[in-house]
Each structure stands twice: as C-alpha cells, then as structure tokens.
Scaffold this motif. Structure first.
Motif, PDB file in Angstrom:
ATOM      1  N   LEU A  70      -4.320-103.144 -10.041  1.00 48.92           N
ATOM      2  CA  LEU A  70      -2.877-103.738  -9.811  1.00 48.92           C
ATOM      3  C   LEU A  70      -2.320-102.993 -11.171  1.00 48.92           C
ATOM      4  O   LEU A  70      -0.973-102.641 -10.946  1.00 48.92           O
ATOM      5  N   ARG A  71      -3.275-102.562 -12.062  1.00 51.59           N
ATOM      6  CA  ARG A  71      -2.385-101.698 -13.205  1.00 51.59           C
ATOM      7  C   ARG A  71      -1.733-100.505 -12.627  1.00 51.59           C
ATOM      8  O   ARG A  71      -0.655 -99.896 -12.902  1.00 51.59           O
ATOM      9  N   LEU A  72      -2.577 -99.797 -11.748  1.00 56.25           N
ATOM     10  CA  LEU A  72      -2.219 -98.435 -11.299  1.00 56.25           C
ATOM     11  C   LEU A  72      -1.150 -98.443 -10.350  1.00 56.25           C
ATOM     12  O   LEU A  72      -0.310 -97.983 -10.075  1.00 56.25           O
ATOM     13  N   ARG A  73      -1.264 -99.875  -9.360  1.00 58.55           N
ATOM     14  CA  ARG A  73      -0.439 -99.931  -8.416  1.00 58.55           C
ATOM     15  C   ARG A  73       1.053-100.378  -8.931  1.00 58.55           C
ATOM     16  O   ARG A  73       2.054 -99.844  -8.323  1.00 58.55           O
ATOM     17  N   GLU A  74       1.050-100.806 -10.132  1.00 57.98           N
ATOM     18  CA  GLU A  74       2.322-101.563 -10.823  1.00 57.98           C
ATOM     19  C   GLU A  74       3.094-100.118 -11.243  1.00 57.98           C
ATOM     20  O   GLU A  74       4.198-100.031 -11.176  1.00 57.98           O
ATOM     21  N   ALA A  75       2.270 -99.252 -11.942  1.00 54.22           N
ATOM     22  CA  ALA A  75       2.764 -98.072 -12.355  1.00 54.22           C
ATOM     23  C   ALA A  75       3.350 -96.913 -11.273  1.00 54.22           C
ATOM     24  O   ALA A  75       3.968 -96.018 -11.402  1.00 54.22           O
ATOM     25  N   CYS A  76       2.557 -97.200 -10.023  1.00 52.96           N
ATOM     26  CA  CYS A  76       2.711 -95.957  -9.000  1.00 52.96           C
ATOM     27  C   CYS A  76       3.217 -96.429  -7.784  1.00 52.96           C
ATOM     28  O   CYS A  76       3.717 -95.675  -6.817  1.00 52.96           O
ATOM     29  N   GLY A  77       3.200 -97.674  -7.382  1.00 48.88           N
ATOM     30  CA  GLY A  77       3.841 -98.214  -6.223  1.00 48.88           C
ATOM     31  C   GLY A  77       3.092 -98.693  -5.349  1.00 48.88           C
ATOM     32  O   GLY A  77       1.713 -98.399  -5.362  1.00 48.88           O
ATOM     33  N   THR A 132      -6.600 -95.401 -23.413  1.00 41.26           N
ATOM     34  CA  THR A 132      -5.247 -95.229 -23.354  1.00 41.26           C
ATOM     35  C   THR A 132      -4.864 -93.722 -23.025  1.00 41.26           C
ATOM     36  O   THR A 132      -3.881 -93.637 -22.371  1.00 41.26           O
ATOM     37  N   TRP A 133      -5.543 -92.877 -23.587  1.00 40.42           N
ATOM     38  CA  TRP A 133      -5.233 -91.403 -23.513  1.00 40.42           C
ATOM     39  C   TRP A 133      -5.564 -91.097 -21.903  1.00 40.42           C
ATOM     40  O   TRP A 133      -4.674 -90.373 -20.986  1.00 40.42           O
ATOM     41  N   GLN A 134      -6.851 -91.449 -21.206  1.00 37.07           N
ATOM     42  CA  GLN A 134      -6.797 -91.470 -19.859  1.00 37.07           C
ATOM     43  C   GLN A 134      -5.920 -91.768 -19.065  1.00 37.07           C
ATOM     44  O   GLN A 134      -5.409 -91.335 -18.069  1.00 37.07           O
ATOM     45  N   TRP A 135      -5.353 -93.084 -19.360  1.00 40.82           N
ATOM     46  CA  TRP A 135      -4.349 -93.644 -18.404  1.00 40.82           C
ATOM     47  C   TRP A 135      -2.961 -93.117 -18.591  1.00 40.82           C
ATOM     48  O   TRP A 135      -2.123 -92.938 -17.464  1.00 40.82           O
ATOM     49  N   GLU A 136      -2.581 -92.960 -19.906  1.00 39.91           N
ATOM     50  CA  GLU A 136      -1.319 -92.245 -19.925  1.00 39.91           C
ATOM     51  C   GLU A 136      -1.256 -90.780 -19.464  1.00 39.91           C
ATOM     52  O   GLU A 136      -0.129 -90.240 -19.143  1.00 39.91           O
ATOM     53  N   LYS A 152      -3.537 -89.040 -17.610  1.00 38.10           N
ATOM     54  CA  LYS A 152      -4.459 -88.462 -16.642  1.00 38.10           C
ATOM     55  C   LYS A 152      -3.971 -89.170 -15.378  1.00 38.10           C
ATOM     56  O   LYS A 152      -3.770 -88.981 -14.217  1.00 38.10           O
ATOM     57  N   ILE A 153      -4.620 -90.544 -15.632  1.00 37.94           N
ATOM     58  CA  ILE A 153      -4.702 -91.440 -14.222  1.00 37.94           C
ATOM     59  C   ILE A 153      -3.391 -91.790 -13.937  1.00 37.94           C
ATOM     60  O   ILE A 153      -3.141 -91.758 -12.337  1.00 37.94           O
ATOM     61  N   ILE A 154      -2.222 -92.364 -14.423  1.00 35.91           N
ATOM     62  CA  ILE A 154      -0.913 -92.781 -13.941  1.00 35.91           C
ATOM     63  C   ILE A 154      -0.063 -91.477 -13.348  1.00 35.91           C
ATOM     64  O   ILE A 154       0.162 -91.446 -12.176  1.00 35.91           O
TER      65      ILE A 154
END
Length: 322
Positions: free
Chosen positions: A182-189, A140-144, A146-148
């Motif tokens: 797809l998780r990253l695409r949904e968050a970033c376009g 959760t920490w990584q995605w919220e 750093k990654i997104i």
C-alpha cells in the motif's frame, strides 16, 4: 471466480500438452511465465511480440481448450544493484507488459525487487529490523532513491498499455507485506496491486484473511495465488521466521510450503475465498505448487480437489430474502 494454475508446474510439457492436462482437471485459467524465475516454457515473449499472427494463434489455441490467461508472470529483481541483472529483469518486464497488452491479458505479475544499500553495492539488502539505526537509513534510501522512482515509471508504463501490475508479496523483496504494497501503491498509483499469495503471509505471521481485507478495502488485489504453508513450531522456536535453513532440509525448517489443504484445512481456504468475494475480487485463484513432499501432479490434483468445492462460482444478484 475461476480456478487457475501457474503453468510453470508443467514446464516439461509443450503448450498443447499442458493446456490439455490442466483443462482435463477442471482448470479454467492459466498463468504463464515469460522468463525470469518462472522460465518461459509456454510463452516465448520475443517470438510472440515479433509476429501478430503468432499472437492470434496463441490466444486461439488457449481459447479452444476453454481456458483464459489470467496473467503473464516475469518474476525477477529489476532493482538488483548489479546493473546487468536489473537491466535483464527490467527489459523482460517491459516486453511482458507490451505482450499482455497485445493479447488482452489484464495483469502482469512480478516481484518488487530489492536494491542494495548504496550505489556501489553488489548484492541486495533486505532490512528487517528498525535498529541499529543504519537499517532505517538503508530503508529510507532504498524507497526514496530506488523503489518509488522505478515503480512510479513502471506504473505509468503499465497504465499506458491498459495492464495492471501484480506484485507478489514475498520475503527477500522490498514489497512483502500489505503495508509495503500500500505504501508503494500510494506513491505510484492504482496500476500497482498485489498478486496475493497466502503462503507468504502465513510464514510472516500475517493472517491471510486479514491481509485480503486490508488490501481489498483499497481495491489492491490484482491476482491471487493458491499455495499453502505449514509452521513447524519447535523449529520456529529454534530458528525464527527468518529461517535460513535450506528449503530442501524440511525436517529442520521453521516453515515450509505445502500444497493447498495440507497446511490449512478447507474451511480456512473457504474463508479466504469468501473474503475475496466480500471485498470485490471476482477473478482467478491460481494454483502454485512448491511442496517438497509430493510430486507436482499429485500436489496439483489435491489442490484442485480442495479448492473446487469452496470456489464461489455464482455471485448473488439481489438479496431476495430482505
């Protein structure tokens, strides 16, 4: 569709020699490394960015051989917890996007990267189990944090330069499955998409044809690699799919890479090519070679010979029989 090759295979050759060699095999497109893990044997990003005439000459040389550039590739870890490693990968990505834009190359391939588990971490942490619960907290920490945030900024940057990002779904990095892409695409376009490599689907237990469907429904395949994998079931029973045995110790590994056709037969590859077309992908299939049992040139040649007969070259216009 066009048959291509990741030119890092021929880093011992200069640009002209490499282009002549692959064109003679019937290749129609080249994917060029600009640094990072692939190296920059055939595309010096700083030199080209600094000189518009060199850019024109570079593209003209490639066109003169009857080839196109399918993508520029700068695989690295821009989320590495060690700042100097992350900064180097990030700077290379930015320069590669700028160069791709100037050269009219539509895709930049890379890895998503993988952060550490807290701000003062030294090494990446790749959580692959939901329990104990600390792993979920790390994820959760990584995605919220750093990654997104990182890829949201980079997607906007790529969009400004009219370039798409092809993230290779690869173990050890945060984006490694259709779901994480797809998780990253949904968050970033939609600038974020996959550089889909079936070899990394097989060893994770994912059917590549089904991964093409999952991503194809979202128009999320920006580039496609052609590399094969074999599963050694007795070693898989012993070591599992997250096998840490060295790639060089092939007799004891649960899985290892093969050239196209030596892990799965041509019917399997025909199914993948047909499914790509079914879901709207009409771009390049780029051969990558990491086969420990045969030379680069032999593996490359066998991959070409396997793929050529199953490539879909002419998409139908109207269904005349209906």
């Amino acid at each position: 569709m066009k048959l291509g090759v990741f030119s890092v295979l021929f880093s011992d050759k200069n640009v002209e020699e490499m282009l002549d060699h692959v064109a003679a095999k019937g290749i129609e497109a080249v994917e060029l490394g600009t640094g990072g893990y692939p190296g920059d044997a055939h595309c010096k990003v700083d030199e080209l960015l600094a000189d518009e005439q060199k850019q024109k000459d570079f593209i003209e040389t490639i066109k003169s051989k009857g080839l196109i550039v399918s993508a520029l590739s700068c695989h690295g870890n821009p989320l590495h917890p060690q700042k100097h490693i992350a900064d180097e990968a990030n700077a290379l990505f930015d320069k590669t996007v700028k160069l791709a834009s100037k050269l009219g190359i539509p895709v930049v391939n890379t890895f998503s990267g993988c952060p550490g588990d807290h701000e003062d971490a030294k090494y990446p942490n790749w959580p692959v189990a939901p329990w104990p619960n600390e792993f979920q907290e790390i994820l959760t920490w990584q995605w919220e944090e750093k990654i997104i945030p990182y890829w949201r900024e980079k997607a906007a940057f790529a969009k400004e330069h009219h370039v798409k990002i092809g993230l290779e779904l690869h173990g050890g990095f945060s984006v490694h499955t259709p779901a994480t892409l797809l998780r990253l695409r949904e968050a970033c376009g939609p600038a974020i998409g996959a550089n889909l490599d079936p070899s990394h689907m097989w060893w994770q237990g994912i059917d590549p044809v089904e991964s093409i469907k999952i991503l194809g429904r979202e128009n999320a395949i920006h580039h496609f690699h052609a590399k094969d994998t074999i599963i050694d079931q007795p070693n898989m029973n012993r070591n599992g799919l997250t096998d840490m045995t060295s790639y060089s110790d092939m007799q004891h590994r649960a899985w290892y890479f093969r050239t196209v056709g030596f892990g799965h037969d041509s019917k399997v590859w025909a199914d993948m090519i047909s499914t790509l077309r079914l879901y709207g992908y009409d771009y390049v299939v780029s051969i990558e070679h990491e086969d420990g049992l045969m030379s680069i040139d032999e593996g490359f040649t066998k991959a070409v010979n396997t793929l050529k007969p199953v490539m879909v070259k002419e998409s139908i216009g109207e269904m005349w029989w209906t």
